[in-house]
Design a protein around this motif. Structure first.
Motif, mmCIF file in Angstrom:
data_model
loop_
_atom_site.group_PDB
_atom_site.id
_atom_site.type_symbol
_atom_site.label_atom_id
_atom_site.label_comp_id
_atom_site.label_asym_id
_atom_site.label_seq_id
_atom_site.Cartn_x
_atom_site.Cartn_y
_atom_site.Cartn_z
ATOM 1 N N PHE B 205 0.843 -1.199 0.000
ATOM 2 C CA PHE B 205 0.000 0.000 0.000
ATOM 3 C C PHE B 205 0.880 1.252 0.000
ATOM 4 C CE2 PHE B 205 -1.799 3.577 2.206
ATOM 5 C CZ PHE B 205 -3.036 3.732 1.589
ATOM 6 N N ALA B 206 1.874 1.275 0.891
ATOM 7 C CA ALA B 206 2.713 2.472 1.031
ATOM 8 C C ALA B 206 3.491 2.743 -0.256
ATOM 9 C CB ALA B 206 3.670 2.300 2.210
ATOM 10 N N TYR B 207 3.940 1.675 -0.921
ATOM 11 C CA TYR B 207 4.644 1.835 -2.196
ATOM 12 C C TYR B 207 3.707 2.474 -3.231
ATOM 13 C CZ TYR B 207 6.725 0.682 -6.737
ATOM 14 O OH TYR B 207 7.230 0.759 -8.011
ATOM 15 N N GLY B 208 2.511 1.923 -3.382
ATOM 16 C CA GLY B 208 1.563 2.443 -4.372
ATOM 17 C C GLY B 208 1.182 3.883 -4.079
ATOM 18 N N ASP B 209 0.959 4.171 -2.815
ATOM 19 C CA ASP B 209 0.574 5.522 -2.397
ATOM 20 C C ASP B 209 1.678 6.527 -2.763
ATOM 21 O OD1 ASP B 209 -1.067 7.418 -0.787
ATOM 22 O OD2 ASP B 209 0.638 7.336 0.603
ATOM 23 N N ALA B 210 2.907 6.228 -2.388
ATOM 24 C CA ALA B 210 4.015 7.159 -2.647
ATOM 25 C C ALA B 210 4.298 7.256 -4.145
ATOM 26 C CB ALA B 210 5.270 6.700 -1.885
ATOM 27 N N LEU B 211 4.223 6.125 -4.842
ATOM 28 C CA LEU B 211 4.447 6.138 -6.297
ATOM 29 C C LEU B 211 3.392 7.002 -6.994
ATOM 30 C CD1 LEU B 211 6.244 4.741 -8.545
ATOM 31 C CD2 LEU B 211 4.316 3.173 -8.851
ATOM 32 N N GLY B 212 2.156 6.858 -6.570
ATOM 33 C CA GLY B 212 1.064 7.626 -7.170
ATOM 34 C C GLY B 212 1.231 9.123 -6.935
ATOM 35 N N ILE B 213 1.647 9.475 -5.719
ATOM 36 C CA ILE B 213 1.852 10.899 -5.416
ATOM 37 C C ILE B 213 3.002 11.448 -6.265
ATOM 38 C CG2 ILE B 213 2.506 12.550 -3.619
ATOM 39 C CD1 ILE B 213 1.097 10.638 -1.593
ATOM 40 N N ALA B 214 4.114 10.707 -6.323
ATOM 41 C CA ALA B 214 5.255 11.139 -7.150
ATOM 42 C C ALA B 214 4.811 11.309 -8.601
ATOM 43 C CB ALA B 214 6.388 10.114 -7.053
ATOM 44 N N PHE B 215 4.059 10.345 -9.103
ATOM 45 C CA PHE B 215 3.572 10.355 -10.486
ATOM 46 C C PHE B 215 2.781 11.629 -10.778
ATOM 47 C CE2 PHE B 215 0.438 9.198 -13.726
ATOM 48 C CZ PHE B 215 1.171 8.452 -14.638
#
Lengths: 332, 332
Positions: B205-215
């Motif tokens: 979850f934390a990976y997807g969340d941070a990746l999405g924000i960076a994106f």
């Protein structure tokens, strides 16, 4: 004065289910909230509190009660059904560019199309959250299938509404999708959550399906012969919006070449002039299609009542029978 | 030439998952069909076959594989994620009145807003049908929660985008909703379906969340400093649409009275004149907010990579690390 006789069937049902419906109302208010986006409850409240009859959630409650269920999950399912309905109303008003709903300005007029589209999406998502809570796979399948069928019916309507090739079969497909699918899902999940047997669940589905079709045919008929004060609709709205509904489909089928040219110009091409509505009404009367449409609505009502036959005797069953009559009483 | 070095991380991941992705593609084509309304697959195909990277369904597959899952339900979940994404794109283009998406005319331009709204609704419903099929309550809750969070983020953006009071916290809420919620749900359900333990699911979850924000931060940054040919976006689209994104939020915070008046006029009031975009860019450079925004994107990338630490060693894990770097490589 005998209240039994003067109370309308949906009001008797509402009175019978009043405690349940209060819980549904509370759950709806709780779930339409949004921590971060206050516009969501504002827009939703505008619709939810406009005094709709809440017919669809009542059908879920009625079906569950009639099959001996005492809760608590019918509350979630009734709220799910109402959220799906509210979401489709928001999107319909954008699609139809409507300015009025239930006698008040539409959300797309008061706020904007953007809010209506996105708040509708939010309510769809909320509906899906709610429907998972009872933990019944079958219920989730019925309701997600219904949501797909509704959208399919609406898209079909987009392409069929202004096309004179649209016949009664296609009209029925559209109506089954855009209106009856949620009625039948509402009654069906009420039976499923109550653990009713397959024959009973099938009967509940058939009742909701036929009731929904009758309901929509009546709505389309009232657009040509209703009392604007009683229905809140103006005569001829569907004609002006070039919607090919049952009375016109029947008239097109019986049209002379000259009459067909009139329908091509006014419905397909949308080149309407003063006096066209009067001319359209004259053609509907000439071919007696308003009576024929009324007969169809009555036949679907009879179908709905007959579907209830397989269900156990119950006071709610009598109310559902009366409700079917009431739906067509507006055109009797 | 060393293909390892010249292939982009999402292409390596796509190659690794190619068999799975073919199944996802087949399932998407199967489920976007409609027996009654041919416009549905027409509109959907326009978007689905426009050559998007299918990043979100790949994240679900990657997470499931990395946690040792060999199928078959990750296919359904990946298709669910792509349907939710496609539905939101259709609705976003209506809300933003966009004319271009992935270098092609948008569906609302080729057909109409009505089709985009209703086909979007159909795809949402299809997504919910699909997500019930693996029979996992937890998966259904994660995905229906994500759908609600996405809509909430979009509604919040409506009210926040043209309001100079919008600060970085609100921006982050919007981005978490409209973009990161689906990234994090995509990775999370991949872990859940694989039966990963709670710590691993939390890391995904934390990976997807941070990746999405960076994106999303990168996307917003490219709008002010990208190469139009490479990104398919025109410099200044967000400015012209009066969208308050991170580079501007940071500039507003540091603005003199005179500069603030400029932002009030151009963003809040929308009274833009020739030369305003150049003036806006000058202010962003003056306060160095493009660099500061870039630093934020890099920090979220670091966060994403660090979240992967709790997960078992796996070749997919290396690809996900590279993918996080790749997302910000467009601004490096």
């Amino acid at each position: 004065m005998n209240t039994q006789m003067t109370t309308k069937p949906h009001e008797r049902l509402a009175a019978y289910l009043s405690e349940d419906m209060q819980q549904v109302g509370a759950l709806i208010r709780e779930r339409m909230a949004s921590e971060h986006a206050p516009r969501i409850p504002e827009v939703t409240a505008h619709l939810v509190e406009a005094g709709g009859k809440r017919l669809r959630p009542m059908l879920t409650m009625a079906a569950a009660r009639m099959c001996g269920y005492s809760g608590p999950h019918h509350i979630h399912l009734a709220a799910t059904v109402e959220f799906i309905h509210t979401a489709t109303l928001l999107h319909d008003d954008v699609v139809d560019e409507s300015a009025q709903r239930r006698g008040r300005p539409t959300a797309n007029l008061l706020w904007d199309n953007q809010s209506s589209v996105l708040v509708g999406d939010y309510l769809f998502a909320r509906a899906f959250q709610l429907m998972t809570e009872p933990g019944s796979m079958r219920v989730m399948q019925i309701l997600s299938n219904a949501a797909a069928t509704i959208a399919e019916g609406e898209v079909l309507q987009l392409t069929a509404a202004r096309n004179l090739e649209t016949d009664e079969d296609i009209y029925l497909q559209v109506v089954r999708g855009k209106t009856a699918a949620l009625f039948s899902a509402a009654t069906e999940v009420g039976g499923v959550i109550a653990g009713a047997d397959d024959a009973q669940v099938q009967s509940l589905f058939a009742y909701g399906d036929a009731l929904g079709i009758a309901f929509q045919i009546v709505d389309d008929l009232l657009d040509y012969q209703g009392d604007a004060k009683a229905t809140g609709k103006n005569i001829g709205d569907d004609f002006r919006e070039r919607k090919l509904t049952l009375p016109v489909i029947k008239a097109v089928k019986r049209a002379s070449d000259e009459e067909r040219a009139f329908w091509v110009r006014t419905i397909e091409k949308g080149r309407q002039e003063d006096g066209d509505l009067e001319q359209a009404l004259e053609l509907l009367h000439k071919h007696d299609t308003l009576s024929a449409t009324r007969e169809d609505a009555l036949a679907w009502t009879a179908e709905a009542k007959s579907a209830l036959g397989a269900l156990p005797d119950h006071e709610v069953k009598d109310m559902l029978t009366d409700l079917a009559d009431y739906v067509v009483s507006r055109i009797s």
